[in-house]
Design a protein around this motif. Structure first.
Motif, short mmCIF file in Angstrom:
data_model
loop_
_atom_site.label_atom_id
_atom_site.label_comp_id
_atom_site.label_asym_id
_atom_site.label_seq_id
_atom_site.Cartn_x
_atom_site.Cartn_y
_atom_site.Cartn_z
N UNK A 199 -28.94 21.63 82.49
CA UNK A 199 -28.46 22.06 81.18
C UNK A 199 -26.94 21.89 81.06
N UNK A 200 -26.23 22.23 82.12
CA UNK A 200 -24.78 22.07 82.11
C UNK A 200 -24.39 20.60 82.04
N UNK A 201 -25.15 19.75 82.71
CA UNK A 201 -24.86 18.31 82.66
C UNK A 201 -25.02 17.77 81.24
N UNK A 202 -26.05 18.23 80.56
CA UNK A 202 -26.23 17.80 79.17
C UNK A 202 -25.09 18.32 78.29
N UNK A 203 -24.65 19.52 78.56
CA UNK A 203 -23.61 20.14 77.74
C UNK A 203 -22.23 19.55 78.01
N UNK A 204 -21.93 19.28 79.26
CA UNK A 204 -20.57 18.88 79.62
C UNK A 204 -20.47 17.45 80.14
#
Length: 378
Positions: free
Chosen positions: A71-76
């Motif tokens: 999820x963090x990879x998609x966000x950032x």
């Protein structure tokens, strides 16, 4: 001085030592979490600034970290909004995004007993890994980000199996917090560059894992003196040099140069002039080019007549607009040095071919060089 994490659990005030290699302050908002918490809900809590202290199953905690990381990879992962005007702006935004990503993921916490055991169901053995990273247990229970603990465990596994380095016909066993020589191109440059005539003494400035000192010793330089300011690096280098049969290399804890002069002075400083956000990043980021400039400014007085300084550095900073080639040449000239030659190679690491990387254009153009430098009035 130790810092402490404070939280409420079952209506009782709790307190434990806080561990953070990156120097993150103890979290002010802490909520207890267990296996009943889903990844989406956990991510929303972390995004709101709440740290989650895990009391559930260890294996489930690792699965949750994987889900949160996705999820963090998609966000950032991508640079959002207006396209960066310059490579330097792209780099700054990329670093900002990665910093936010790291801060969010560091809010999932796990407990450690005084002997470094994890008191969770199905927890793996962590004592040896933690002892390698942090030293002997001090008798105090603590809290740590799961992400950091996983990095400690990963470093322990790498240290056990080592990294094969063909240039020394052996393996390097990196310690936690010490940069691993996974980019073989700069190692090969040092292995193949012609040594100065009658090279009797060499200095390795910033020894790290010990790989360059090992190469110089394997090339039959009679005396090699290696320096570093990081105790972890010196311990790592000592272990690797002993395993490679190069125990005669002298290790010194000094800033940059040892006393005296050498026929060859080698330095592989961090390649990018930026502020590190964790200890391991000091191998990549050199604030204000401190180490690079310190090496250049002190090189001439530490060279024997006819001696050479080998500067191993990438031009990635130039492609990012963080340092120009002319600036590097000006620093070389101002230090009373001249360029005797240069050996170049292209990087082989996967990011150089990853078109989805926000810095792909700079990485694809990158060249790693060994600059042969001599004193102007040698």
């Amino acid at each position: 001085m130790n810092s402490y994490l404070e939280w409420q659990e079952n209506g009782v005030a709790q307190r434990a030592r806080w561990r953070s290699e990156a120097g993150i302050a103890p979290h002010r908002q802490v909520q207890i979490a267990d296996d009943t918490l889903g990844a989406d809900a956990a991510y929303r809590l972390l995004e709101s600034g709440i740290a989650l202290l895990w009391r559930g199953d260890w294996v489930n905690a690792r699965h949750l970290m994987q889900a949160l990381t996705r999820r963090a990879d998609r966000r950032f992962g991508a640079l959002r909004g207006k396209a960066p005007a310059t490579p330097g702006e792209a780099f700054a935004r990329h670093r900002e995004q990665q910093g936010k990503r790291a801060a969010l993921l560091a809010r999932l916490l796990v407990p450690l007993e005084a002997d470094y055991r994890v008191p969770l169901r199905r927890a793996q053995e962590t004592c040896a890994a933690c002892q390698e990273a942090w030293g002997e247990p001090d008798g105090e229970a603590s809290m740590v980000a799961l992400r950091e603990l996983l990095a400690v465990i990963s470093a322990h596994e790498w240290r056990k199996k080592g990294v094969p380095v063909p240039a020394v016909q052996g393996r390097i066993y990196p310690h936690y917090g010490v940069f691993s020589p996974v980019r073989g191109e700069y190692v090969d440059l040092v292995a193949n560059a012609p040594l100065p005539a009658n090279c009797q003494t060499a200095f390795d400035i910033g020894v790290g894992s010990g790989i360059l000192s090992a190469i110089l010793a394997k090339r039959d330089v009679p005396r090699v003196v290696a320096t570093d300011m990081d105790p972890r690096a010196l311990a790592c280098a000592m272990e690797n040099l002993q395993k490679l049969g190069c125990a005669a290399v002298e290790l010194q804890r000094v800033d940059l140069f040892p006393e005296g002069k050498a026929d060859l002075v080698v330095c592989n400083p961090p390649w990018v002039p930026a502020q590190p956000s964790s200890p391991i990043e000091y191998a990549v980021y050199d604030p204000d080019s401190r180490m690079l400039r310190g090496y250049l400014e002190g090189l001439a007085v530490h060279l024997t007549p006819g001696g050479e300084g080998w500067l191993i550095i990438s031009d990635l900073a130039e492609h990012l607009g963080l340092r120009s080639r002319q600036q590097l040449l000006d620093w070389i000239a101002a230090a009373g040095l001249q360029v005797l030659g240069r050996l170049d190679t292209r990087p082989q690491h996967p990011k150089a071919r990853d078109a989805s990387d926000p810095l792909h254009a700079a990485r694809a153009a990158e060249v790693t060089s060994l600059w042969r430098l001599g004193a102007l009035h040698s």
